[in-house]
Design a protein around this motif. Structure first.
Motif, PDB file in Angstrom:
ATOM      1  N   ALA A 109       3.806  -9.852 -10.862  1.00 58.92           N
ATOM      2  CA  ALA A 109       3.669  -9.764  -9.404  1.00 58.92           C
ATOM      3  C   ALA A 109       5.025 -10.057  -8.775  1.00 58.92           C
ATOM      4  CB  ALA A 109       2.629 -10.766  -8.925  1.00 58.92           C
ATOM      5  N   ALA A 110       5.171  -9.762  -7.496  1.00 58.75           N
ATOM      6  CA  ALA A 110       6.428 -10.009  -6.788  1.00 58.75           C
ATOM      7  C   ALA A 110       6.827 -11.475  -6.876  1.00 58.75           C
ATOM      8  CB  ALA A 110       6.309  -9.570  -5.343  1.00 58.75           C
ATOM      9  N   ALA A 111       5.858 -12.372  -6.737  1.00 58.44           N
ATOM     10  CA  ALA A 111       6.127 -13.796  -6.895  1.00 58.44           C
ATOM     11  C   ALA A 111       5.396 -14.249  -8.156  1.00 58.44           C
ATOM     12  CB  ALA A 111       5.629 -14.574  -5.685  1.00 58.44           C
ATOM     13  N   PRO A 112       6.116 -14.449  -9.264  1.00 59.34           N
ATOM     14  CA  PRO A 112       5.443 -14.787 -10.510  1.00 59.34           C
ATOM     15  C   PRO A 112       4.659 -16.092 -10.408  1.00 59.34           C
ATOM     16  CG  PRO A 112       7.835 -14.637 -10.821  1.00 59.34           C
ATOM     17  CD  PRO A 112       7.555 -14.405  -9.387  1.00 59.34           C
ATOM     18  N   GLN A 113       3.556 -16.130 -11.113  1.00 61.12           N
ATOM     19  CA  GLN A 113       2.748 -17.345 -11.176  1.00 61.12           C
ATOM     20  C   GLN A 113       3.599 -18.465 -11.763  1.00 61.12           C
ATOM     21  OE1 GLN A 113      -0.352 -17.072 -14.053  1.00 61.12           O
ATOM     22  NE2 GLN A 113      -1.095 -19.121 -13.687  1.00 61.12           N
ATOM     23  N   ASP A 114       3.423 -19.663 -11.264  1.00 59.73           N
ATOM     24  CA  ASP A 114       4.166 -20.829 -11.747  1.00 59.73           C
ATOM     25  C   ASP A 114       3.520 -21.310 -13.043  1.00 59.73           C
ATOM     26  OD1 ASP A 114       5.359 -23.232 -12.257  1.00 59.73           O
ATOM     27  OD2 ASP A 114       4.933 -24.096 -10.301  1.00 59.73           O
ATOM     28  N   LYS A 115       3.989 -20.771 -14.154  1.00 65.24           N
ATOM     29  CA  LYS A 115       3.398 -21.083 -15.455  1.00 65.24           C
ATOM     30  C   LYS A 115       3.645 -22.537 -15.860  1.00 65.24           C
ATOM     31  CE  LYS A 115       4.098 -16.338 -16.913  1.00 65.24           C
ATOM     32  NZ  LYS A 115       4.807 -15.468 -17.852  1.00 65.24           N
ATOM     33  N   LEU A 116       4.784 -23.094 -15.484  1.00 64.68           N
ATOM     34  CA  LEU A 116       5.092 -24.469 -15.861  1.00 64.68           C
ATOM     35  C   LEU A 116       4.122 -25.450 -15.219  1.00 64.68           C
ATOM     36  CD1 LEU A 116       6.687 -26.708 -17.182  1.00 64.68           C
ATOM     37  CD2 LEU A 116       8.394 -26.486 -15.357  1.00 64.68           C
ATOM     38  N   SER A 117       3.890 -25.322 -13.917  1.00 67.72           N
ATOM     39  CA  SER A 117       2.964 -26.232 -13.237  1.00 67.72           C
ATOM     40  C   SER A 117       1.554 -26.091 -13.783  1.00 67.72           C
ATOM     41  CB  SER A 117       2.963 -25.968 -11.729  1.00 67.72           C
ATOM     42  OG  SER A 117       4.238 -26.240 -11.200  1.00 67.72           O
ATOM     43  N   GLU A 120      13.968 -14.316 -15.794  1.00 64.26           N
ATOM     44  CA  GLU A 120      14.580 -13.005 -15.617  1.00 64.26           C
ATOM     45  C   GLU A 120      14.677 -12.706 -14.130  1.00 64.26           C
ATOM     46  OE1 GLU A 120      13.913  -8.382 -16.978  1.00 64.26           O
ATOM     47  OE2 GLU A 120      12.236  -9.774 -17.061  1.00 64.26           O
ATOM     48  N   TYR A 121      15.893 -12.503 -13.663  1.00 65.38           N
ATOM     49  CA  TYR A 121      16.151 -12.075 -12.295  1.00 65.38           C
ATOM     50  C   TYR A 121      16.489 -10.586 -12.333  1.00 65.38           C
ATOM     51  CZ  TYR A 121      16.346 -17.023 -11.168  1.00 65.38           C
ATOM     52  OH  TYR A 121      16.026 -18.350 -11.003  1.00 65.38           O
ATOM     53  N   PRO A 122      16.487  -9.910 -11.194  1.00 63.00           N
ATOM     54  CA  PRO A 122      16.792  -8.475 -11.212  1.00 63.00           C
ATOM     55  C   PRO A 122      18.128  -8.138 -11.873  1.00 63.00           C
ATOM     56  CG  PRO A 122      15.846  -9.065  -9.103  1.00 63.00           C
ATOM     57  CD  PRO A 122      16.046 -10.356  -9.864  1.00 63.00           C
ATOM     58  N   ARG A 131      19.188 -28.538  -3.041  1.00 60.60           N
ATOM     59  CA  ARG A 131      20.260 -28.162  -3.965  1.00 60.60           C
ATOM     60  C   ARG A 131      19.735 -28.024  -5.377  1.00 60.60           C
ATOM     61  NH1 ARG A 131      25.846 -28.879  -2.350  1.00 60.60           N
ATOM     62  NH2 ARG A 131      26.081 -28.787  -4.582  1.00 60.60           N
ATOM     63  N   LEU A 132      18.462 -28.319  -5.588  1.00 60.03           N
ATOM     64  CA  LEU A 132      17.869 -28.121  -6.904  1.00 60.03           C
ATOM     65  C   LEU A 132      17.825 -26.651  -7.275  1.00 60.03           C
ATOM     66  CD1 LEU A 132      14.849 -30.540  -6.862  1.00 60.03           C
ATOM     67  CD2 LEU A 132      16.959 -30.736  -8.120  1.00 60.03           C
ATOM     68  N   LEU A 133      17.751 -25.769  -6.267  1.00 58.21           N
ATOM     69  CA  LEU A 133      17.635 -24.347  -6.552  1.00 58.21           C
ATOM     70  C   LEU A 133      18.712 -23.878  -7.516  1.00 58.21           C
ATOM     71  CD1 LEU A 133      16.320 -21.633  -6.179  1.00 58.21           C
ATOM     72  CD2 LEU A 133      17.667 -21.337  -4.111  1.00 58.21           C
ATOM     73  N   PRO A 134      19.991 -24.183  -7.286  1.00 63.56           N
ATOM     74  CA  PRO A 134      20.974 -23.719  -8.251  1.00 63.56           C
ATOM     75  C   PRO A 134      20.812 -24.387  -9.605  1.00 63.56           C
ATOM     76  CG  PRO A 134      22.057 -24.470  -6.236  1.00 63.56           C
ATOM     77  CD  PRO A 134      20.607 -24.787  -6.124  1.00 63.56           C
ATOM     78  N   LEU A 188      11.332 -23.975  -7.078  1.00 62.78           N
ATOM     79  CA  LEU A 188      12.728 -23.681  -6.753  1.00 62.78           C
ATOM     80  C   LEU A 188      13.346 -22.771  -7.809  1.00 62.78           C
ATOM     81  CD1 LEU A 188      13.886 -27.190  -5.525  1.00 62.78           C
ATOM     82  CD2 LEU A 188      13.647 -25.119  -4.142  1.00 62.78           C
ATOM     83  N   SER A 189      12.976 -22.996  -9.059  1.00 64.58           N
ATOM     84  CA  SER A 189      13.516 -22.198 -10.155  1.00 64.58           C
ATOM     85  C   SER A 189      13.054 -20.753 -10.105  1.00 64.58           C
ATOM     86  CB  SER A 189      13.089 -22.788 -11.495  1.00 64.58           C
ATOM     87  OG  SER A 189      13.578 -24.080 -11.638  1.00 64.58           O
ATOM     88  N   LEU A 190      11.850 -20.528  -9.638  1.00 61.52           N
ATOM     89  CA  LEU A 190      11.261 -19.190  -9.667  1.00 61.52           C
ATOM     90  C   LEU A 190      11.636 -18.317  -8.478  1.00 61.52           C
ATOM     91  CD1 LEU A 190       7.692 -20.045 -10.951  1.00 61.52           C
ATOM     92  CD2 LEU A 190       9.521 -18.874 -12.177  1.00 61.52           C
ATOM     93  N   GLN A 191      12.278 -18.874  -7.472  1.00 57.70           N
ATOM     94  CA  GLN A 191      12.626 -18.072  -6.302  1.00 57.70           C
ATOM     95  C   GLN A 191      13.484 -16.886  -6.720  1.00 57.70           C
ATOM     96  OE1 GLN A 191      14.369 -20.574  -3.301  1.00 57.70           O
ATOM     97  NE2 GLN A 191      12.417 -21.494  -2.775  1.00 57.70           N
ATOM     98  N   GLY A 192      12.993 -15.700  -6.403  1.00 59.05           N
ATOM     99  CA  GLY A 192      13.719 -14.480  -6.718  1.00 59.05           C
ATOM    100  C   GLY A 192      13.554 -13.983  -8.144  1.00 59.05           C
ATOM    101  N   ALA A 193      12.774 -14.681  -8.963  1.00 57.16           N
ATOM    102  CA  ALA A 193      12.607 -14.290 -10.366  1.00 57.16           C
ATOM    103  C   ALA A 193      11.676 -13.090 -10.491  1.00 57.16           C
ATOM    104  CB  ALA A 193      12.052 -15.452 -11.179  1.00 57.16           C
ATOM    105  N   ARG A 194      11.969 -12.256 -11.462  1.00 54.25           N
ATOM    106  CA  ARG A 194      11.112 -11.123 -11.785  1.00 54.25           C
ATOM    107  C   ARG A 194      10.016 -11.564 -12.755  1.00 54.25           C
ATOM    108  NH1 ARG A 194      14.333  -6.411 -14.247  1.00 54.25           N
ATOM    109  NH2 ARG A 194      15.039  -6.251 -12.103  1.00 54.25           N
ATOM    110  N   SER A 195      10.388 -12.361 -13.746  1.00 54.59           N
ATOM    111  CA  SER A 195       9.418 -12.879 -14.709  1.00 54.59           C
ATOM    112  C   SER A 195      10.004 -14.127 -15.354  1.00 54.59           C
ATOM    113  CB  SER A 195       9.078 -11.821 -15.770  1.00 54.59           C
ATOM    114  OG  SER A 195      10.228 -11.508 -16.525  1.00 54.59           O
TER     115      SER A 195
END
Length: 193
Positions: A31-39, A91-93, A4-7, A60-67
């Motif tokens: 890229a389609a799956a942005p690099q995890d800059k935070l980690s 940024e999501y689509p 449930r963290l995703l939302p 979880l936060s980056l799922q579906g993100a564009r950037s």
């Protein structure tokens, strides 16, 4: 850590103040799956104990993100034993959101984690509550501010704030004494005879 963290989470892009700064090309294609800059940023400044929690929340936060991009703040004198705060822009689509992620190492080896996902919906708060929050308990804090909690998930909440013509939506998650589920379990000593 609960899915449930995703939302509650949003992906982020990174910008660090002080002598450590990470820059990402604003015009560089993602890229389609942005690099995890935070980690990556958290690891590079010496955060280890709560890094698995940061990695989990960020993924979880980056799922579906564009950037994404982020601001990171940490205890420079005690990077691995102090609190870490990140503010993410994702940024999501079809939309942009903000998210915050906070971790705090505890003396017993666990971490306290808190995350929020902040967005604006082009709908009334009442319609969002009706469509998405059936079965949640409602607490009216102000005429324009209502908090919803799912009794099955008491460490999460959804706040709806009327902001005509839309609704400000804040999804929050807090977990105390979070343990990395991927970490090996501590050996239990045999019973004494």
């Amino acid at each position: 850590m609960n899915t449930r963290l995703l939302p509650c989470m949003a992906a982020v892009a990174l910008s660090l103040a002080s002598d450590l700064a990470f820059a990402q090309g604003v015009l560089a294609p993602q890229a389609a799956a942005p690099q995890d800059k935070l980690s990556t940023a958290a690891s590079s400044v010496g955060i280890k104990r709560c890094l698995p929690a940061i990695q989990r929340l960020s993924a979880l936060s980056l799922q579906g993100a564009r950037s994404h991009d982020l601001l990171l703040d940490w205890d420079r004198k005690r990077p691995d034993s102090g609190a870490t705060f990140a503010m993410l822009g994702i940024e999501y689509p079809n939309a942009g959101v903000a998210a915050s992620i906070m971790t705090l190492p505890e003396a017993d080896g666990t971490c306290t984690v808190a995350a929020e996902r902040i967005s604006v919906a082009p709908f009334t708060c009442a319609s969002i509550a009706q469509q998405e929050l059936g079965g949640y308990q409602m607490s009216k804090l102000l005429p324009i501010y209502t908090v919803y909690v799912d009794p099955k998930e008491p460490n999460s909440s959804v706040s709806l704030i009327d902001s005509p013509p839309g609704c400000l939506v804040i999804r929050r998650f807090v977990e105390y004494s979070w343990k990395n589920p991927a970490a090996p379990a501590a050996a239990t000593p045999p019973p004494k005879r």
